[in-house]
Design a protein around this motif. Structure first.
Motif, mmCIF file in Angstrom:
data_model
loop_
_atom_site.group_PDB
_atom_site.id
_atom_site.type_symbol
_atom_site.label_atom_id
_atom_site.label_comp_id
_atom_site.label_asym_id
_atom_site.label_seq_id
_atom_site.Cartn_x
_atom_site.Cartn_y
_atom_site.Cartn_z
ATOM 1 N N LEU A 124 66.206 33.805 3.636
ATOM 2 C CA LEU A 124 66.319 33.271 5.213
ATOM 3 C C LEU A 124 67.217 34.346 5.956
ATOM 4 C CD1 LEU A 124 64.903 31.354 7.153
ATOM 5 C CD2 LEU A 124 67.072 29.991 7.210
ATOM 6 N N ILE A 125 66.704 35.035 7.160
ATOM 7 C CA ILE A 125 67.483 35.843 8.070
ATOM 8 C C ILE A 125 67.644 35.069 9.446
ATOM 9 C CG2 ILE A 125 67.519 37.991 8.971
ATOM 10 C CD1 ILE A 125 65.654 38.812 6.638
ATOM 11 N N LYS A 126 68.778 35.068 9.744
ATOM 12 C CA LYS A 126 68.872 34.607 11.234
ATOM 13 C C LYS A 126 68.672 35.871 12.214
ATOM 14 C CE LYS A 126 71.746 31.487 14.180
ATOM 15 N NZ LYS A 126 72.642 30.720 14.358
ATOM 16 N N VAL A 196 61.612 34.381 7.109
ATOM 17 C CA VAL A 196 61.828 34.113 5.867
ATOM 18 C C VAL A 196 61.363 35.811 5.538
ATOM 19 C CG1 VAL A 196 61.314 33.295 3.727
ATOM 20 C CG2 VAL A 196 61.488 31.830 5.685
ATOM 21 N N ASN A 197 62.000 36.411 4.828
ATOM 22 C CA ASN A 197 61.565 37.887 4.185
ATOM 23 C C ASN A 197 61.023 37.294 3.064
ATOM 24 O OD1 ASN A 197 61.561 40.515 3.528
ATOM 25 N ND2 ASN A 197 63.969 41.044 3.251
ATOM 26 N N VAL A 198 59.660 37.359 3.041
ATOM 27 C CA VAL A 198 58.981 36.822 1.683
ATOM 28 C C VAL A 198 58.642 38.119 0.843
ATOM 29 C CG1 VAL A 198 58.096 34.783 2.816
ATOM 30 C CG2 VAL A 198 56.693 36.962 2.945
ATOM 31 N N ASN A 242 55.725 42.049 5.190
ATOM 32 C CA ASN A 242 55.511 43.343 5.087
ATOM 33 C C ASN A 242 55.817 43.864 3.449
ATOM 34 O OD1 ASN A 242 56.631 46.520 6.056
ATOM 35 N ND2 ASN A 242 54.599 45.747 6.353
ATOM 36 N N HIS A 243 56.565 43.137 2.842
ATOM 37 C CA HIS A 243 57.014 43.361 1.542
ATOM 38 C C HIS A 243 56.162 42.970 0.625
ATOM 39 C CE1 HIS A 243 60.717 43.863 4.016
ATOM 40 N NE2 HIS A 243 60.796 45.034 3.416
ATOM 41 N N PHE A 244 55.035 42.364 0.759
ATOM 42 C CA PHE A 244 53.821 42.069 -0.131
ATOM 43 C C PHE A 244 53.218 43.615 -0.531
ATOM 44 C CE2 PHE A 244 52.611 37.361 -1.068
ATOM 45 C CZ PHE A 244 53.895 37.046 -0.534
HETATM 46 C C1 LIG Z 1 63.676 42.019 2.713
HETATM 47 O O1 LIG Z 1 63.013 42.056 1.457
HETATM 48 C C2 LIG Z 1 62.974 43.474 0.863
HETATM 49 C C3 LIG Z 1 62.305 43.130 -0.484
HETATM 50 O O2 LIG Z 1 63.279 42.325 -1.304
HETATM 51 C C4 LIG Z 1 64.263 44.153 0.740
HETATM 52 O O3 LIG Z 1 63.904 45.492 0.190
HETATM 53 C C5 LIG Z 1 64.711 44.290 2.337
HETATM 54 O O4 LIG Z 1 66.035 44.743 2.286
HETATM 55 C C6 LIG Z 1 64.865 42.826 3.089
HETATM 56 N N1 LIG Z 1 65.262 43.128 4.402
HETATM 57 C C7 LIG Z 1 66.083 42.355 4.907
HETATM 58 C C8 LIG Z 1 66.331 43.135 6.334
HETATM 59 O O5 LIG Z 1 66.733 41.489 4.456
#
Ligand SMILES: *[C@@H]1O[C@H](CO)[C@@H](O)[C@H](O)[C@H]1NC(C)=O
Ligand SMILES: Cc1cc2nc3c(=O)[nH]c(=O)nc-3n(C[C@H](O)[C@H](O)[C@H](O)COP(=O)(O)OP(=O)(O)OC[C@H]3O[C@@H](n4cnc5c(N)ncnc54)[C@H](O)[C@@H]3O)c2cc1C
Ligand SMILES: *[C@@H]1O[C@H](CO)[C@@H](O)[C@H](O)[C@H]1NC(C)=O
Ligand SMILES: *[C@@H]1O[C@H](CO)[C@@H](O)[C@H](O)[C@H]1NC(C)=O
Ligand SMILES: *[C@@H]1O[C@H](CO)[C@@H](O)[C@H](O)[C@H]1NC(C)=O
Ligand SMILES: *[C@@H]1O[C@H](CO)[C@@H](O)[C@H](O)[C@H]1NC(C)=O
Ligand SMILES: *[C@@H]1O[C@H](CO)[C@@H](O)[C@H](O)[C@H]1NC(C)=O
Ligand SMILES: *[C@@H]1O[C@H](CO)[C@@H](O)[C@H](O)[C@H]1NC(C)=O
Ligand SMILES: *[C@@H]1O[C@H](CO)[C@@H](O)[C@H](O)[C@H]1NC(C)=O
Ligand SMILES: *[C@@H]1O[C@H](CO)[C@@H](O)[C@H](O)[C@H]1NC(C)=O
Ligand SMILES: *[C@@H]1O[C@H](CO)[C@@H](O)[C@H](O)[C@H]1NC(C)=O
Ligand SMILES: *[C@@H]1O[C@H](CO)[C@@H](O)[C@H](O)[C@H]1NC(C)=O
Ligand SMILES: *[C@@H]1O[C@H](CO)[C@@H](O)[C@H](O)[C@H]1NC(C)=O
Length: 652
Positions: A124-126, A196-198, A242-244
């Motif tokens: 989770l990112i605020k 949520v950085n899924v 975007n990280h899928f």
């Molecule tokens: C989001 O997740 C990706 C993959 O785990 C990671 O590389 C990236 O640094 C993350 N981005 C943030 C802003 O947390």
């Protein structure tokens, strides 16, 4: 466990250990401290040769939730699936008129957000607005970072890497733009509150269940390229897909009506990544023109047009199967044999409306033996330029019949001259010599009007390098510009009377000081059997797809911009709608205020889409501006003419 505790502490905005000391959890009847090593990520790993992408093998299941039977400070039922919730208290959405908004009494407290962070494994990112380092009031002023963001603001890479930023800042609400005046105020505006950085399906499911059960607005952001601001939303929880990035080649994929090669891509794969993979596997894939547009996100959901469309149809026509997290939190497969209505709707029926797509399996085609591309532009007196442009437009139906694709633009230079360019003219299966020959009659016609062009030709032995040579790095949209769109089926070109009206209407946009960007393209090539999906039927016999655009002075007030914007849609565009009544437009590159968007963007399938939307998403978890079912909602506090995502989302 795939996140280290250390990484979690660094990435998270939650005070170190605040929940670790406070929360307990009962796992299999034993009460223990709830922390990343005991409960996160809350997922069951599906093993075996399931055909799932790596991202899809970690799922939230009933067994996972059953294991987390109780939390001391947060009720685990907040994360429950829709079908397992019996208590009214946990099903707030339908009875409340607005989505819960920051500051509301029922807005989740710090502990509750912390629990979402914990269960998602620290993902989770605020939200920290991208340009907030330019301001004093956000608490992170940083002159060097501000300069970096300011200098790079038009560069899409900056926004792709940011969890909340979008590339049409106008529709976010232009809050917290880069500034040299640190005393101005940065506000969250239309950016979501949390993201949520899924990297796993389970995290999407947790976010979906959490948002639905808590009546939160849910946003999905892949790349942020959306023309209508549909990947932003004030007070929302955002799922950042975007990280899928997985890509898997299947040499012989079989479905009920297909047998051949396929590529399965994760939700975050962008055009360039798809094309590079296809090149490696020795096949041709159908995607969009620009480098970083997401394929399985907004592109396919909206239909998706491609340089290969005159050969193979729309992007959505290539889809054989989709992985989807639906509004009830479940992960399902949608294809020709299961969840067929969902499969139908997700191919063209609009983004962020029926579920979160996790993956798409796409038909791919044999490698092209040759691709020729050509580029030219000319500047000529208005009269000569219009004769040449008219000759080109009239010939477009035959060009697309022969499988060519053209990306053109008309720009008035303000001194009685007009520039017209086509770059690229994209000719699959064609050599330079053939293309020169093919276009010779058109250029002879141009010459007869006194218009001489010196095109450049390039020839390649596959799609990837030809595509690469066809596209420049895209930029973030200016906040002093906006556009609209209109599809012109071939009858509006081939019928002399209809063409006269079409031509006159298009020309009027230039005469008023706008610009035209457009395509010679069709979404319904004659030799392709078009699958039954929700792509706007107007695409099928389209020959010209036009994007009229206007810009205005940076000194205009918001009210003045809104008035100009309204006149653009209502007055400037009326002749185009009159020239092709009841036809349509392309939502993915559409007008933020498209009149009767239901008919224009979605066509006759709208009724079926709307009924399906209500059945599959009864609480209205998914929302997209001018999307299916969006007429049931509005964003509060908007200026007519300049609708943004900066406001509460409320039921009509
Ligand atoms: C989001 O997740 C990706 C993959 O785990 C990671 O590389 C990236 O640094 C993350 N981005 C943030 C802003 O947390
Ligand atoms: C520079 C540029 C070039 C373009 N070129 C083309 C082109 O050649 N052909 C074409 O057809 N279109 C083109 N488009 C339009 C493009 O199709 C849309 O902007 C599209 O919405 C982008 O999708 P995205 O996933 O990249 O963007 P995002 O802004 O991240 O998402 C767009 C929409 O899709 C939703 N969404 C994203 N991921 C998912 C998911 N996994 N499940 C459900 N909903 C999701 C979002 O909530 C949002 O509503 C272009 C746009 C730009 C800005
Ligand atoms: C919890 O509250 C603190 C203090 O107000 C804040 O800094 C932090 O970001 C909050 N955590 C979450 C997850 O919102
Ligand atoms: C839970 O406890 C029961 C009874 O002690 C045991 O049989 C079962 O294996 C445990 N389950 C897990 C997942 O540990
Ligand atoms: C998490 O809780 C477990 C069980 O109570 C404990 O052994 C472990 O030290 C805790 N880990 C952290 C990082 O706090
Ligand atoms: C349930 O918890 C036990 C004990 O921590 C763990 O071994 C098991 O894998 C969990 N089951 C699921 C489905 O998460
Ligand atoms: C959690 O919610 C459920 C369903 O509303 C309720 O039955 C249960 O008592 C709650 N538990 C706690 C600890 O509040
Ligand atoms: C955008 O930024 C990236 C990363 O910093 C850089 O590689 C790229 O060249 C930039 N693009 C443009 C068009 O400036
Ligand atoms: C008109 O303006 C354009 C762009 O500034 C310029 O290239 C062109 O030479 C001008 N033409 C005439 C006839 O003045
Ligand atoms: C390209 O040409 C070859 C040979 O004429 C033909 O078999 C193939 O179908 C063509 N491909 C396309 C995409 O038109
Ligand atoms: C070019 O056109 C001419 C006349 O139309 C034709 O004779 C010739 O074969 C063509 N060449 C190619 C490469 O198609
Ligand atoms: C085309 O339109 C123009 C302007 O509206 C009109 O003067 C002309 O007669 C029309 N020509 C045809 C063939 O309809
Ligand atoms: C509105 O647009 C029309 C053209 O369609 C133009 O003639 C008129 O001047 C515009 N009105 C305003 C107030 O800008």
């Amino acid at each position: 466990m795939f996140f280290s505790y250390q990484a979690f502490l660094l990435a998270s905005c939650i005070p170190v250990g605040f929940w670790a000391s406070a929360q307990t959890i009962v796992v299999n009847d034993t009460k223990i401290a709830a922390n990343l090593s005991t409960v996160a990520p809350a997922a069951e790993v599906i093993s075996g040769n399931s055909g799932l992408l790596d991202e899809e093998t970690s799922q939230l299941t009933d067994a996972v939730l059953a294991n987390l039977t109780d939390l001391s400070l947060t009720n685990i039922s907040l994360f429950a699936f829709a079908d397992s919730i019996t208590s009214k208290k946990d099903r707030r959405a339908p009875s409340e008129s607005c989505k819960t908004y920051p500051g509301d009494a029922s807005w989740p407290n710090n502990m509750t957000w912390g629990m979402l962070d914990l269960l998602t494994g620290g993902a989770l990112i605020k939200t920290v607005p991208i340009a907030s380092p330019c301001y004093n009031n956000w608490g992170n002023y940083d002159a060097a970072r501000c300069k970096y963001v300011t200098d790079k603001f038009s560069n899409v890479s900056l926004h792709l890497a940011d969890p909340s930023s979008v590339m049409f800042p106008l529709w976010e609400g232009t809050t917290c733009m880069p500034t040299a005046d640190m005393t101005e105020s940065c506000t969250l505006g239309g950016y979501p509150s949390y993201i949520v950085n899924v990297t796993k399906v389970a995290q999407m499911q947790l976010a979906v269940n959490f948002a639905r059960n808590q009546n939160l607005r849910l946003v999905i952001k892949n790349t942020g390229h959306d023309f209508l601001g549909r990947s932003s939303g004030a007070g929302a929880l955002s799922v950042w897909t975007n990280h899928f990035k997985s890509i898997v080649f299947e040499e012989s994929y079989t479905a009920t009506d297909y047998s051949g090669p396929a590529i399965k891509i994760g939700a975050g794969v962008e055009n360039k990544e798809l094309y590079e993979a296809a090149e490696k596997f020795g096949v041709t894939a159908v995607g969009g023109l620009c480098t970083t547009v997401g394929v399985a996100g907004g592109y396919i959901a909206g239909g998706g047009h491609s340089p290969m469309s005159p050969h193979y149809g729309m992007g959505a026509d290539q889809v054989l199967s989709l992985g989807v997290v639906t509004a009830d939190g479940r992960f399902v497969t949608a294809d020709a044999t299961q969840n067929q209505d969902l499969f139908w709707a997700l191919r063209g029926g609009g983004p962020s409306s029926y579920g979160i797509v996790t993956s798409a399996t796409l038909k791919v085609y044999p490698k092209l033996p040759a691709v020729a591309i050509m580029k030219f532009s000319f500047t000529a007196s208005s009269a000569a330029a219009w004769e040449a442009i008219k000759a080109y437009w009239q010939a477009v139906p035959s060009f697309i019949d022969d499988g060519h694709y053209m990306y053109w633009n008309v720009i008035p230079l303000g001194n009685g001259t007009i520039s017209f360019g086509i770059y690229p003219w994209f000719a699959p299966n064609t050599t330079t010599e053939q293309l020169k020959n093919y276009t010779a009659p058109l250029f002879a016609t141009f010459a007869s009007y006194g218009v001489d062009v010196t095109p450049t030709y390039q020839e390649f032995t596959s799609y990837l390098p030809a595509w690469h040579a066809s596209t420049d790095a895209e930029a973030v949209s200016s906040i002093t510009r906006r556009s609209t769109s209109r599809l012109f089926p071939r009858e509006y070109i081939e019928d002399a009377t209809k063409f006269n009206q079409t031509f006159t209407a298009l020309k009027s946009i230039i005469d008023l000081g706008g610009v035209l960007v457009g395509y010679g393209i069709t979404g319904g090539p004659a030799n392709v059997s078009i699958p039954d999906n929700a792509v706007n039927p107007a695409w099928r016999d389209t020959a010209l797809f036009v994007i009229p655009a206007v810009s205005w002075g940076a000194d205009l007030s918001r009210e003045e911009v809104a008035a100009f914007s309204m006149n653009f849609t209502n007055s400037w565009l009326q002749p185009l709608r009159d020239a092709s009544p009841g036809v349509g437009a392309y939502a993915n590159e559409g007008d933020i205020m498209e009149p009767d968007f239901q008919q224009s963007f979605w066509g006759t399938p709208y009724e079926r889409l709307y009924a399906f939307k209500r059945s599959v998403d009864p609480t209205g978890l998914f929302y997209a501006h001018e999307g299916v079912g969006s007429e049931d909602w509005y964003v509060t506090g908007q200026l007519e003419g300049l609708p943004t995502q900066n406001g509460k989302l409320c039921r009509v």
